[in-house]
Scaffold this active site. Structure first.
Site, PDB file in Angstrom:
ATOM      1  N   ASP A 234       0.865  -1.187   0.000  1.00  0.00           N
ATOM      2  CA  ASP A 234       0.000   0.000   0.000  1.00  0.00           C
ATOM      3  C   ASP A 234       0.905   1.242   0.000  1.00  0.00           C
ATOM      4  O   ASP A 234       1.685   1.431   0.934  1.00  0.00           O
ATOM      5  CB  ASP A 234      -0.877  -0.037   1.272  1.00  0.00           C
ATOM      6  CG  ASP A 234      -1.889   1.095   1.343  1.00  0.00           C
ATOM      7  OD1 ASP A 234      -1.884   1.951   0.436  1.00  0.00           O
ATOM      8  OD2 ASP A 234      -2.672   1.113   2.309  1.00  0.00           O
ATOM      9  N   THR A 236      -0.129   4.298   0.179  1.00  0.00           N
ATOM     10  CA  THR A 236      -0.729   5.436   0.895  1.00  0.00           C
ATOM     11  C   THR A 236       0.179   5.840   2.064  1.00  0.00           C
ATOM     12  O   THR A 236       0.562   4.997   2.873  1.00  0.00           O
ATOM     13  CB  THR A 236      -2.114   5.052   1.461  1.00  0.00           C
ATOM     14  OG1 THR A 236      -2.865   4.391   0.443  1.00  0.00           O
ATOM     15  CG2 THR A 236      -2.869   6.274   1.950  1.00  0.00           C
ATOM     16  N   ASP A 240       4.093  11.008   3.086  1.00  0.00           N
ATOM     17  CA  ASP A 240       4.017  11.556   4.456  1.00  0.00           C
ATOM     18  C   ASP A 240       5.156  11.006   5.307  1.00  0.00           C
ATOM     19  O   ASP A 240       5.733  11.729   6.124  1.00  0.00           O
ATOM     20  CB  ASP A 240       2.667  11.198   5.096  1.00  0.00           C
ATOM     21  CG  ASP A 240       1.502  11.791   4.325  1.00  0.00           C
ATOM     22  OD1 ASP A 240       1.692  12.860   3.713  1.00  0.00           O
ATOM     23  OD2 ASP A 240       0.423  11.182   4.311  1.00  0.00           O
TER      24      ASP A 240
HETATM   25  O1  RIB Z   1      -1.090  11.046   2.102  1.00  0.00           O
HETATM   26  C1  RIB Z   1      -2.005  10.055   2.439  1.00  0.00           C
HETATM   27  C2  RIB Z   1      -3.180  10.649   3.116  1.00  0.00           C
HETATM   28  O2  RIB Z   1      -3.852  11.494   2.206  1.00  0.00           O
HETATM   29  C3  RIB Z   1      -4.204   9.664   3.579  1.00  0.00           C
HETATM   30  O3  RIB Z   1      -3.962   9.154   4.865  1.00  0.00           O
HETATM   31  C4  RIB Z   1      -5.506  10.428   3.474  1.00  0.00           C
HETATM   32  O4  RIB Z   1      -5.995  10.812   4.719  1.00  0.00           O
HETATM   33  C5  RIB Z   1      -5.183  11.641   2.600  1.00  0.00           C
HETATM   34  O5  RIB Z   1      -5.255  12.796   3.284  1.00  0.00           O
END
Ligand code: RIB
Length: 292
Positions: A234, A236, A240
């Site tokens: 994943d 996602t 971050d």
């Molecule tokens: O960068 C990933 C995030 O982008 C996810 O966790 C979701 O909340 C979106 O804001």
């Protein structure tokens, strides 16, 4: 020790995995569904707190059950929540589809759009010169602009991760310490001429390239910092994780190149488990990969 302040969004991610992404007007069957804490700000704070110390979240949650869960998750990950404000109405949510080793996301900001400059000012009034302030763009644009300006005036180090993309003023570009777009955001921002932009913003513009790594210009030449490929579950939250870890690298007074290498390693771990925060590593996980 330098503190890290993350000024940004907190959300609950509602995640569906599917073999087939629906076209307009189409209904398809998904495979799995789960909810998990997310939001670019909270993700960056959790990534930083797993690797570093003294991480403070600044932002808003709603007065609903999701807000409680978001708050508990931050505390569980040792993020300081003194400047997380509860506001009336729903918490932010992100509606995520996982397919073909990639994700697509619709964010409903809700409480995240209630972050104000006065909340930021009260949090940063406790900051010392050299403390690090990490920002993204899921909170109002005027709050981001104000925060970058505040950091510039008070000699705080600011990192702006310009995601999701929206126009960025020349003032922000001048005043921010580090800007960390991915390649798509860079193309939007600099109309495709990334090499020229890198030279124009030495030791400031860091363009992330997913598993390939990241690039910046050190005033003499372009420095490519290699990424690490791992089996993807994943993606996602990988960006971050990169940003949270970059802040920690700077907290540790690493050179920019070393801080980026550290961030690349952290980001590579993050894709190996489901959920934005599921694969974010601890400092022990990373020590095996970097000679520190
Ligand atoms: O960068 C990933 C995030 O982008 C996810 O966790 C979701 O909340 C979106 O804001």
């Amino acid at each position: 020790m330098k503190r890290i302040y993350v000024v940004g969004s907190m959300s609950m991610d509602l995640v569906v995995s599917t073999d087939q992404v629906p076209s307009k007007g189409e209904t398809v069957l998904g495979n799995t569904f789960f909810t998990t804490p997310g939001g670019k700000g909270a993700n960056q704070a959790v990534a930083a707190a797993r690797l570093g110390d003294h991480v403070h979240m600044v932002g808003c949650i709603g007065d609903d059950m999701l807000g409680k869960q978001i708050l508990e998750n931050l505390k569980h990950n040792h993020v300081n929540v003194e400047y997380v404000k509860k506001v009336k109405g729903p918490s932010g949510t992100a509606h995520i589809t996982l397919a073909d080793n990639d994700n697509s996301i619709i964010v409903v900001p809700s409480a995240n759009h209630k972050v104000t400059v006065s909340l930021v000012d009260s949090a940063l009034s406790k900051a010392n010169k050299g403390d690090i302030v990490l920002l993204q763009q899921e909170i109002p644009a005027d709050v981001v602009a104000h925060t970058v300006h505040y950091c510039y005036e008070h000699e705080l180090t600011s990192i702006l991760n310009p995601a999701p993309y929206r126009d960025i003023s020349d003032d922000i570009l001048e005043q921010v310490t580090y800007l960390t777009p991915n390649e798509t955001e860079s193309e939007n921002m600099f109309e495709g001429d990334i090499d020229q932009a890198l030279e124009r913003y030495p030791d400031k513009l860091i363009v992330t390239q997913g598993a390939l790594g990241a690039v910046f210009y050190d005033g003499l030449e372009q420095i490519e910092i290699q990424g690490i490929e791992r089996e993807v579950k994943d993606t996602t939250g990988a960006g971050d994780t990169f940003n949270g870890a970059l802040a920690v690298g700077l907290q540790k007074d690493y050179s920019l190149a070393k801080a980026i290498a550290f961030a690349n390693v952290a980001a590579s771990h993050s894709v190996t488990a489901l959920g934005a925060q599921g694969g974010m590593p601890t400092i022990n996980d990373i020590a095996q990969d970097l000679d520190m």
